[in-house]
Design a protein around this motif. Sequence first.
Motif, short mmCIF file in Angstrom:
data_model
loop_
_atom_site.label_atom_id
_atom_site.label_comp_id
_atom_site.label_asym_id
_atom_site.label_seq_id
_atom_site.Cartn_x
_atom_site.Cartn_y
_atom_site.Cartn_z
N LEU A 1 0.81 -1.22 0.00
CA LEU A 1 0.00 0.00 0.00
C LEU A 1 0.85 1.27 0.00
CD1 LEU A 1 -2.91 -0.85 2.48
CD2 LEU A 1 -3.10 -0.38 0.03
N ILE A 2 2.12 1.15 0.38
CA ILE A 2 2.96 2.33 0.43
C ILE A 2 3.50 2.73 -0.94
CG2 ILE A 2 5.33 1.43 0.75
CD1 ILE A 2 3.64 4.02 3.04
N ARG A 3 3.33 1.88 -1.94
CA ARG A 3 3.95 2.11 -3.23
C ARG A 3 3.59 3.45 -3.89
NH1 ARG A 3 6.18 -1.87 -6.27
NH2 ARG A 3 6.51 -0.23 -7.82
N PRO A 4 2.33 3.91 -3.85
CA PRO A 4 2.06 5.22 -4.45
C PRO A 4 2.91 6.34 -3.84
CG PRO A 4 0.01 4.06 -4.05
CD PRO A 4 1.08 3.26 -3.38
N TYR A 5 3.16 6.23 -2.54
CA TYR A 5 4.02 7.20 -1.86
C TYR A 5 5.46 7.08 -2.36
CZ TYR A 5 6.66 9.33 2.01
OH TYR A 5 7.52 10.08 2.76
N PHE A 6 5.96 5.85 -2.44
CA PHE A 6 7.31 5.63 -2.95
C PHE A 6 7.45 6.10 -4.39
CE2 PHE A 6 9.09 2.01 -0.08
CZ PHE A 6 9.26 2.93 0.93
N ASP A 7 6.44 5.82 -5.22
CA ASP A 7 6.50 6.24 -6.62
C ASP A 7 6.59 7.75 -6.74
OD1 ASP A 7 6.37 3.58 -7.34
OD2 ASP A 7 4.24 3.63 -7.89
N LEU A 8 5.81 8.46 -5.94
CA LEU A 8 5.83 9.92 -5.96
C LEU A 8 7.18 10.44 -5.49
CD1 LEU A 8 4.56 12.73 -6.20
CD2 LEU A 8 3.65 12.42 -3.87
N MET A 9 7.65 9.94 -4.36
CA MET A 9 8.91 10.43 -3.80
C MET A 9 10.09 10.07 -4.71
SD MET A 9 8.16 12.10 -1.04
CE MET A 9 9.51 12.14 0.16
N SER A 10 10.05 8.91 -5.34
CA SER A 10 11.12 8.53 -6.26
C SER A 10 11.17 9.46 -7.46
CB SER A 10 10.93 7.08 -6.72
OG SER A 10 11.06 6.18 -5.65
N GLN A 11 9.98 9.81 -7.96
CA GLN A 11 9.92 10.73 -9.09
C GLN A 11 10.49 12.10 -8.70
OE1 GLN A 11 7.51 13.55 -9.45
NE2 GLN A 11 8.58 14.06 -11.36
N ILE A 12 10.17 12.55 -7.49
CA ILE A 12 10.67 13.85 -7.02
C ILE A 12 12.19 13.82 -6.88
CG2 ILE A 12 10.72 15.39 -5.01
CD1 ILE A 12 7.74 14.64 -4.58
N LEU A 13 12.70 12.77 -6.26
CA LEU A 13 14.12 12.72 -5.91
C LEU A 13 15.03 12.34 -7.09
CD1 LEU A 13 13.82 11.10 -2.38
CD2 LEU A 13 14.52 13.45 -2.91
N THR A 14 14.44 11.98 -8.21
CA THR A 14 15.26 11.66 -9.38
C THR A 14 15.08 12.68 -10.50
OG1 THR A 14 13.53 10.17 -10.24
CG2 THR A 14 15.26 9.18 -8.88
N THR A 15 14.43 13.80 -10.19
CA THR A 15 14.27 14.88 -11.16
C THR A 15 14.58 16.22 -10.49
OG1 THR A 15 11.92 15.18 -10.65
CG2 THR A 15 12.47 13.65 -12.43
N ASP A 16 14.85 17.24 -11.32
CA ASP A 16 14.99 18.58 -10.77
C ASP A 16 13.63 19.26 -10.75
OD1 ASP A 16 14.44 19.49 -13.36
OD2 ASP A 16 16.55 19.88 -13.84
N LEU A 17 13.60 20.52 -10.34
CA LEU A 17 12.33 21.23 -10.21
C LEU A 17 11.65 21.47 -11.55
CD1 LEU A 17 13.16 23.78 -7.38
CD2 LEU A 17 11.51 21.90 -7.27
N ASN A 18 12.39 21.30 -12.66
CA ASN A 18 11.81 21.42 -13.99
C ASN A 18 11.31 20.09 -14.51
OD1 ASN A 18 12.30 24.24 -14.31
ND2 ASN A 18 14.47 23.76 -14.70
N GLY A 19 11.46 19.03 -13.71
CA GLY A 19 11.02 17.71 -14.14
C GLY A 19 12.04 16.95 -14.98
N GLU A 20 13.25 17.50 -15.10
CA GLU A 20 14.31 16.86 -15.88
C GLU A 20 14.99 15.77 -15.04
OE1 GLU A 20 14.94 17.43 -19.06
OE2 GLU A 20 13.38 18.98 -19.16
N SER A 21 15.23 14.64 -15.66
CA SER A 21 15.83 13.50 -14.95
C SER A 21 17.25 13.83 -14.48
CB SER A 21 15.86 12.26 -15.83
OG SER A 21 16.53 11.20 -15.17
N LEU A 22 17.57 13.36 -13.28
CA LEU A 22 18.92 13.51 -12.73
C LEU A 22 19.73 12.23 -12.89
CD1 LEU A 22 17.96 15.28 -9.37
CD2 LEU A 22 18.83 16.36 -11.44
N LEU A 23 19.13 11.24 -13.52
CA LEU A 23 19.78 9.93 -13.63
C LEU A 23 20.53 9.73 -14.93
CD1 LEU A 23 16.96 7.68 -12.13
CD2 LEU A 23 18.93 8.68 -10.96
N ASP A 24 20.36 10.64 -15.89
CA ASP A 24 21.03 10.49 -17.19
C ASP A 24 22.53 10.74 -17.08
OD1 ASP A 24 18.55 9.98 -18.21
OD2 ASP A 24 18.22 12.07 -18.86
#
Length: 226
Positions: free
Chosen positions: A203-226
């Motif tokens: 049940l925690i997965r939606p929270y993890f998915d949101l936080m993972s998206q936040i922490l792997t992108t900048d404030l413009n939504g650009e990926s930090l993993l490339d």
Amino acid sequence: MLYPIITKETLEFLNELKKNNNREWFTDNKKRFVTRQNESKEFFKGILDQLETHDDIEKMKVFRIYRDVRFSKDKTPYKYNFSASYARSGAQRRGGYYVHIQPEGSFIATGFWNPEKEDLLRIRKEWEIDASELREIMTDKKFRSVWGTLAGEELKTAPKGFDKEHPNIDLIRKKQFIFVKKFTDKEVLEPDFTEKISEAFRLIRPYFDLMSQILTTDLNGESLLD
């Protein structure tokens, strides 16, 4: 499928250890400890097997019973719990799982215990812009019935550079972003305890998915993993 369980004998051993937290007693009961420790390891492995049906887990860590007393005023040598953590695989999967077995104090926890400075700022900046997705997740009836409200340490006022009157200041001032679910001894001893833990973590997965998206992108939504 039946998974390994925690037995009454294990809780009884931990209770006795709490009351006799010294090396002499522990040495005299070393064989009992090994038996109870092996049982807990099998239990934690069962949780890992369940987690791997709905998440990618990189590793499981079972914590030692021995306390590090070097910098503690409490010099009792042993913990009176069995616990384990589970790390998710890959830089794109953030968050982790924790299971704690202790008489009258068992719980599971998940989330972000002590984010690094850069991650903490990124999270706070996200909430400064928009926290509607997080609030939607946290107010979901089923999610809330299992996990309750967001826990963790927080500042008494706004962090430096943030408006103390901001509508999301309750989230911005958080230093930790965790959820905790407690269990009674009766629940711990039930045969489906492993499955209940797994379902809570699912049940925690939606929270993890949101936080993972936040922490792997900048404030413009650009990926930090490339």
